[in-house]
Design a protein around this motif. Sequence first.
Motif, PDB file in Angstrom:
ATOM      1  N   GLN A  57       0.829  -1.191   0.000  1.00  0.00           N
ATOM      2  CA  GLN A  57       0.000   0.000   0.000  1.00  0.00           C
ATOM      3  C   GLN A  57       0.872   1.254   0.000  1.00  0.00           C
ATOM      4  O   GLN A  57       1.910   1.311   0.657  1.00  0.00           O
ATOM      5  N   LEU A  58       0.406   2.244  -0.724  1.00  0.00           N
ATOM      6  CA  LEU A  58       1.163   3.482  -0.828  1.00  0.00           C
ATOM      7  C   LEU A  58       0.523   4.625  -0.043  1.00  0.00           C
ATOM      8  O   LEU A  58       1.064   5.715  -0.028  1.00  0.00           O
ATOM      9  N   ASP A  59      -0.649   4.391   0.574  1.00  0.00           N
ATOM     10  CA  ASP A  59      -1.309   5.456   1.310  1.00  0.00           C
ATOM     11  C   ASP A  59      -0.577   5.742   2.611  1.00  0.00           C
ATOM     12  O   ASP A  59      -0.078   4.847   3.283  1.00  0.00           O
ATOM     13  N   LEU A  60      -0.522   7.023   2.965  1.00  0.00           N
ATOM     14  CA  LEU A  60       0.177   7.442   4.175  1.00  0.00           C
ATOM     15  C   LEU A  60      -0.629   7.110   5.420  1.00  0.00           C
ATOM     16  O   LEU A  60      -1.859   7.063   5.392  1.00  0.00           O
ATOM     17  N   GLU A  61       0.074   6.879   6.504  1.00  0.00           N
ATOM     18  CA  GLU A  61      -0.597   6.801   7.793  1.00  0.00           C
ATOM     19  C   GLU A  61      -1.198   8.169   8.092  1.00  0.00           C
ATOM     20  O   GLU A  61      -0.531   9.202   7.991  1.00  0.00           O
ATOM     21  N   THR A  62      -2.459   8.172   8.459  1.00  0.00           N
ATOM     22  CA  THR A  62      -3.167   9.430   8.651  1.00  0.00           C
ATOM     23  C   THR A  62      -2.703  10.127   9.932  1.00  0.00           C
ATOM     24  O   THR A  62      -2.334   9.480  10.917  1.00  0.00           O
ATOM     25  N   TYR A 101       4.792   5.512   3.608  1.00  0.00           N
ATOM     26  CA  TYR A 101       3.537   5.362   4.339  1.00  0.00           C
ATOM     27  C   TYR A 101       3.704   5.560   5.845  1.00  0.00           C
ATOM     28  O   TYR A 101       2.793   6.026   6.525  1.00  0.00           O
ATOM     29  N   ASP A 128      -2.522   7.391  12.557  1.00  0.00           N
ATOM     30  CA  ASP A 128      -3.081   6.144  12.032  1.00  0.00           C
ATOM     31  C   ASP A 128      -3.987   5.451  13.062  1.00  0.00           C
ATOM     32  O   ASP A 128      -3.708   4.345  13.525  1.00  0.00           O
ATOM     33  N   ASP A 132      -3.952  -0.720   9.260  1.00  0.00           N
ATOM     34  CA  ASP A 132      -4.149  -1.681   8.178  1.00  0.00           C
ATOM     35  C   ASP A 132      -3.862  -3.094   8.707  1.00  0.00           C
ATOM     36  O   ASP A 132      -2.895  -3.294   9.448  1.00  0.00           O
TER      37      ASP A 132
END
Length: 458
Positions: A57-62, A101, A128, A132
Amino acid sequence: NDRMTPGSMTELLVDDTPALRVHFDGEVPANSARYFRALVLWDFDGSSWTREGWRPQLDLETVEAGSAETRYEITLEPTNRPWLVALDVPLAPPENARMTYDRTLYARNRIDQLRQYQLRSVLGYRLDESIDPRDRARALRLPDGFNPKSLALARQWRAEGRDDNRVIQAAMELFNASFTYTLSAPMLGRDSVDDFLFNTRAGYCEHYSSAFVVLMRAAGIPARVVTGYQGGWWNALGNYLLVRQSDAHAWAEVWLQGRGWVRMDPTAAINPARIEAGETATSGGQDSYSGSWLRQIRNRLDLVNHLWTRTIVQFNALRQKSLLQPLGIGAAEQRDLLLALAVLVASILLAATIWVMRSVRSKDGDALDAAWRTLRQRLARRGLTDRADEGPVDYLKRIRASWAADPALPALEQLVRRYVDLRYSRGAADVADVQAFARSIREIRAPRALDRNPRRAT
């Protein structure tokens, strides 16, 4: 490095060279908040921590900000590594860099020269909150067949009905009760965490963060190791934070329901009375050099290095092109810079030539010469012409020839002899003597004007 093995950071922790310097736009964070994040290490093989696992996954930790943004500029010393350092936790990557990420920053190339970049971070945050499933599994993974005693201890805490917070508290209390912080840590065996927890009970930040994360994972709490720097010395004169290699640090992050990734620093749990004296560095922001006069001097002298870096070393092509903007030249080409340099050098040489030609003497010498010139000007107005190539002894001869019978002659002779004494008989004339000489010239009565008619003179 991107690999942490308990015991491998010793040389870094005794290295007193600068690692980075930080300029803050506003308020300077407290020492306890100065955690500079470099790498997040997820994977443990029984002896070392790395970040070798693949994350599809390429989405960043929020990030949910819990405080105002902190804006700052970092000047990073060459590391020959591609990753950058940021105040925990960064919001976005700087120019010509990317953020992974887990909010690790990477430059496009290795940092083989000074790197300056601007960043925005928040010191209070929730990172985050929703983990995930693949990250959760990775943050719980432990190698088979290693550290059985440590795993059994963590599982015992769980069997006693302790929740996540009480498990964390139990680990911190264990370190505080009977462990020692030292850079002279004994070597560890194959089961490094078991050796540390049940045998040596002595080490520094790598040992504590590694053992803590293993205990958390064994208890079912997702955890990971973070490396970077902590603390630093504030240079009030230069208005920047100096972070040295000896400020290198390793800590942990645990993922808690409703809170996300939370920083935990097990090294800070060590009882201060159990920190060995005489070490060259301690972790967790404690600067054991603070009582050393040599360290204090070196910190202050770093301002010279900092100014040299900002004014000379970082005089790059971009700054060169903007050098002539005050003169209306937006993007200076090389020929413009060379011409400006030539004009500047010529101006400096011209000013130096004029200064040398003026034969500037010391302050006392200037006053003495001024008084001497005043005397010669007064006598010139009375008919004794002034000759630039004539020394004071020859000048005195002409005075005697011109005013042999004048009552002012003895006083004039005395003034000339005093000038010769002040100028040529001493290394440096005393200020009081020069002032007295000038005062005598102002007070002396000048001779009558010479009769310039040859027939009357005859």
